[in-house]
Scaffold this active site. Sequence first.
Site, PDB file in Angstrom:
ATOM      1  N   ARG A 189       0.936  -1.198  -0.024  1.00 59.79           N
ATOM      2  CA  ARG A 189       0.095  -0.045   0.014  1.00 59.79           C
ATOM      3  C   ARG A 189       1.005   1.176   0.019  1.00 59.79           C
ATOM      4  NH1 ARG A 189      -3.221  -3.062   3.782  1.00 59.79           N
ATOM      5  NH2 ARG A 189      -4.632  -3.860   2.836  1.00 59.79           N
ATOM      6  N   LYS A 198       2.581  12.235 -10.121  1.00 64.26           N
ATOM      7  CA  LYS A 198       1.785  11.400 -10.896  1.00 64.26           C
ATOM      8  C   LYS A 198       2.649  10.062 -11.291  1.00 64.26           C
ATOM      9  CE  LYS A 198      -1.225  14.748 -12.946  1.00 64.26           C
ATOM     10  NZ  LYS A 198      -1.520  15.358 -14.401  1.00 64.26           N
ATOM     11  N   GLU A 220       8.962  20.535 -24.141  1.00 64.87           N
ATOM     12  CA  GLU A 220       8.377  20.544 -22.711  1.00 64.87           C
ATOM     13  C   GLU A 220       8.901  21.578 -21.796  1.00 64.87           C
ATOM     14  OE1 GLU A 220       5.681  18.906 -21.885  1.00 64.87           O
ATOM     15  OE2 GLU A 220       5.675  17.076 -23.460  1.00 64.87           O
ATOM     16  N   LYS A 264       7.526  23.854 -12.053  1.00 72.05           N
ATOM     17  CA  LYS A 264       6.926  22.538 -12.029  1.00 72.05           C
ATOM     18  C   LYS A 264       6.306  22.453 -10.797  1.00 72.05           C
ATOM     19  CE  LYS A 264       4.726  18.552 -13.094  1.00 72.05           C
ATOM     20  NZ  LYS A 264       4.981  17.519 -13.506  1.00 72.05           N
ATOM     21  N   GLU A 271      -4.848  18.261  -9.884  1.00 71.14           N
ATOM     22  CA  GLU A 271      -5.339  18.835 -10.848  1.00 71.14           C
ATOM     23  C   GLU A 271      -6.924  18.967 -10.758  1.00 71.14           C
ATOM     24  OE1 GLU A 271      -3.242  17.413 -14.460  1.00 71.14           O
ATOM     25  OE2 GLU A 271      -4.754  17.904 -15.608  1.00 71.14           O
ATOM     26  N   ARG A 317      -3.096  23.360 -12.612  1.00 69.72           N
ATOM     27  CA  ARG A 317      -1.982  22.484 -13.186  1.00 69.72           C
ATOM     28  C   ARG A 317      -2.444  22.108 -14.740  1.00 69.72           C
ATOM     29  NH1 ARG A 317       0.231  17.204  -9.810  1.00 69.72           N
ATOM     30  NH2 ARG A 317       1.655  16.285 -11.374  1.00 69.72           N
ATOM     31  N   ASN A 345      -0.964  21.553 -19.916  1.00 69.59           N
ATOM     32  CA  ASN A 345      -1.393  20.734 -20.985  1.00 69.59           C
ATOM     33  C   ASN A 345      -1.441  21.528 -22.288  1.00 69.59           C
ATOM     34  OD1 ASN A 345      -2.052  18.269 -19.928  1.00 69.59           O
ATOM     35  ND2 ASN A 345      -3.915  19.238 -19.009  1.00 69.59           N
ATOM     36  N   HIS A 397      -1.038  20.174 -25.731  1.00 65.58           N
ATOM     37  CA  HIS A 397      -0.944  18.699 -25.585  1.00 65.58           C
ATOM     38  C   HIS A 397      -2.411  18.300 -26.439  1.00 65.58           C
ATOM     39  CE1 HIS A 397       2.078  18.992 -23.010  1.00 65.58           C
ATOM     40  NE2 HIS A 397       1.909  17.418 -22.557  1.00 65.58           N
ATOM     41  N   HIS A 441      -1.477  15.087 -28.513  1.00 64.43           N
ATOM     42  CA  HIS A 441      -1.985  14.077 -28.765  1.00 64.43           C
ATOM     43  C   HIS A 441      -2.828  13.439 -29.673  1.00 64.43           C
ATOM     44  CE1 HIS A 441      -0.838  13.290 -24.396  1.00 64.43           C
ATOM     45  NE2 HIS A 441      -1.736  14.234 -23.966  1.00 64.43           N
ATOM     46  N   HIS A 448       6.523  12.137 -27.726  1.00 70.00           N
ATOM     47  CA  HIS A 448       5.590  13.077 -27.304  1.00 70.00           C
ATOM     48  C   HIS A 448       5.844  14.504 -27.359  1.00 70.00           C
ATOM     49  CE1 HIS A 448       2.227  14.302 -24.618  1.00 70.00           C
ATOM     50  NE2 HIS A 448       3.195  14.749 -23.993  1.00 70.00           N
TER      51      HIS A 448
HETATM   52  N1  NAD Z   1       4.440  11.741 -14.137  1.00 65.41           N
HETATM   53  C1  NAD Z   1       4.322  12.647 -14.839  1.00 65.41           C
HETATM   54  O1  NAD Z   1       3.861  13.881 -14.331  1.00 65.41           O
HETATM   55  C2  NAD Z   1       4.665  12.614 -16.453  1.00 65.41           C
HETATM   56  C3  NAD Z   1       4.672  13.692 -17.110  1.00 65.41           C
HETATM   57  C4  NAD Z   1       5.336  14.176 -18.621  1.00 65.41           C
HETATM   58  C5  NAD Z   1       5.523  12.639 -19.036  1.00 65.41           C
HETATM   59  N2  NAD Z   1       5.115  11.457 -18.389  1.00 65.41           N
HETATM   60  C6  NAD Z   1       5.649  10.091 -19.024  1.00 65.41           C
HETATM   61  O2  NAD Z   1       6.776  10.123 -19.238  1.00 65.41           O
HETATM   62  C7  NAD Z   1       6.920   9.171 -20.195  1.00 65.41           C
HETATM   63  C8  NAD Z   1       8.185   9.526 -21.360  1.00 65.41           C
HETATM   64  O3  NAD Z   1       9.299   9.820 -20.644  1.00 65.41           O
HETATM   65  P1  NAD Z   1      10.754  10.186 -21.388  1.00 65.41           P
HETATM   66  O4  NAD Z   1      10.603  11.128 -22.469  1.00 65.41           O
HETATM   67  O5  NAD Z   1      11.729  10.433 -20.425  1.00 65.41           O
HETATM   68  O6  NAD Z   1      10.848   8.897 -22.402  1.00 65.41           O
HETATM   69  P2  NAD Z   1      11.523   7.357 -22.036  1.00 65.41           P
HETATM   70  O7  NAD Z   1      11.503   6.960 -20.377  1.00 65.41           O
HETATM   71  O8  NAD Z   1      11.194   6.273 -22.780  1.00 65.41           O
HETATM   72  O9  NAD Z   1      13.097   7.706 -22.347  1.00 65.41           O
HETATM   73  C9  NAD Z   1      13.468   7.847 -23.704  1.00 65.41           C
HETATM   74  C10 NAD Z   1      14.533   6.789 -24.282  1.00 65.41           C
HETATM   75  O10 NAD Z   1      15.709   7.370 -23.742  1.00 65.41           O
HETATM   76  C11 NAD Z   1      16.427   6.323 -23.021  1.00 65.41           C
HETATM   77  N3  NAD Z   1      17.400   6.863 -22.103  1.00 65.41           N
HETATM   78  C12 NAD Z   1      16.791   7.516 -20.809  1.00 65.41           C
HETATM   79  N4  NAD Z   1      17.892   8.072 -20.278  1.00 65.41           N
HETATM   80  C13 NAD Z   1      18.927   7.959 -21.118  1.00 65.41           C
HETATM   81  C14 NAD Z   1      20.294   8.537 -21.140  1.00 65.41           C
HETATM   82  N5  NAD Z   1      20.781   9.339 -20.280  1.00 65.41           N
HETATM   83  N6  NAD Z   1      21.068   8.204 -22.092  1.00 65.41           N
HETATM   84  C15 NAD Z   1      20.704   7.541 -22.955  1.00 65.41           C
HETATM   85  N7  NAD Z   1      19.366   6.976 -23.203  1.00 65.41           N
HETATM   86  C16 NAD Z   1      18.617   7.129 -22.275  1.00 65.41           C
HETATM   87  C17 NAD Z   1      15.426   5.388 -22.688  1.00 65.41           C
HETATM   88  O11 NAD Z   1      15.901   4.075 -22.327  1.00 65.41           O
HETATM   89  C18 NAD Z   1      14.309   5.512 -23.784  1.00 65.41           C
HETATM   90  O12 NAD Z   1      14.836   4.557 -24.792  1.00 65.41           O
HETATM   91  C19 NAD Z   1       5.738   8.822 -20.862  1.00 65.41           C
HETATM   92  O13 NAD Z   1       5.224   7.600 -20.372  1.00 65.41           O
HETATM   93  C20 NAD Z   1       4.922  10.108 -20.428  1.00 65.41           C
HETATM   94  O14 NAD Z   1       3.528   9.570 -20.221  1.00 65.41           O
HETATM   95  C21 NAD Z   1       4.848  11.448 -17.093  1.00 65.41           C
END
Ligand code: NAD
Length: 392
Positions: A128, A150, A192, A241, A251, A261, A265, A268, A272, A285
Amino acid sequence: LSEDLKTRRVRVRAGAGYDVEVGARVLGRVGETARRALSEHARRVALVSNRRVFSLYGERVLESLRAQGFEVAHWLMGDGERYKTLRTAEHALAFLAGSKVGRADAVVALGGGVVGDLAGFASALHLRGVSFVQVPTTLLAQIDSSVGGKTGVNTRAGKNLVGAFHHPRAVVVDVETLDSLPPRELTAGWCEAIKQGAVGDRRLFEQTRAFLSEESSGAERRRPARGERLINLVAAQVEFKARVVEGDEREDVGRTDARSRRILNFGHTVGHALEAATLYRRFRHGEAVGYGMLAAGEISFRLGLLGASELELLREAVRLAGRLPQAVDVEAASLMRWLATDKKAVGGRVFWVLLEELGHARIVDAADIPQRVVLASISAALGAVGNSRRQV
Ligand SMILES: NC(=O)c1ccc[n+]([C@@H]2O[C@H](COP(=O)([O-])OP(=O)(O)OC[C@H]3O[C@@H](n4cnc5c(N)ncnc54)[C@H](O)[C@@H]3O)[C@@H](O)[C@H]2O)c1
């Protein structure tokens, strides 16, 4: 970057309250940070990462945890968005149970947003909820996803539809990990970053644009001050942020004010739609958000909210973020049906985040915007790209 660069610390007053440390070569300090942030009874730490990131940085992090007397175990998930699923979360939970992670113990997430969201989600569910520490290694994860609590996974019904609010106990950001990041991931992260400045903080927007502009000129890369400027910029982004999250932790769907919050978007709605229309294959993205910001900027301009020179600054910033995959072949009209299914719709109503000026957003009901303005703006945005390549 040199080792003696000053580390910046940003306090997030959400969840139990936690610090985000932003520095260079700070992976070796994860152990110390975890020791400070976790319960004195913490003995075990379970690290979640993926093969790519772990092969680059895993040992350094494990080593620093061991040096603080933690018993460590690690588990590597698949690399990519398609692994951010309930099935993977189930494997992660089996790993946490198998590693005997107890109530006072913790999970460390080492990787991008995918690893952070999944590991955070698993740590919200295990017993939990156990503590977790984020060690984000993509620009997007460093300035955005690791802060705010999140966590979650994708399901057949859509992205991020299942999850939990679960704040980390600490976040350690090492900007040097960005050196190994593929250029497209950087571009997505910079989009972003531009977004965060554009919706809420003009100085942040300027700081981001100025950094990118110097990067694109190439000269700045060799200057020693670059490391410091990058740390300051990432810390300023985190700070932004954090403040938005603090003001609207969950949110609130009822809010439409410029500090909610929901302003995050921006870009977005079309972003999307563009991802969905190209079957999630063409764009990262953040790249799709790049187009989405241009479209929302155009709408803002055409409605008389945003001045022409402001729109031009936004365009320039998106150009500086890096080359976006082309989108001229995508019909604006074909995106309209995706807009109607925006998962951020509230009570069946779709809302646009628009700009009154750089640094000031306004949330507007889609019903108040003529369809032809939306169509023309999207068309203009999709055809607008011919930008320069830049690397960090
Ligand atoms: N929780 C939140 O508030 C929030 C906000 C925005 C996005 N997200 C989520 O984040 C995700 C996207 O994250 P992302 O853009 O980091 O993508 P990701 O985690 O897929 O990373 C992108 C690529 O880079 C590689 N990588 C990571 N660090 C590296 C490094 N230092 N050197 C070389 N390669 C590296 C990873 O293995 C992957 O192939 C989505 O699922 C999205 O929904 C969450």
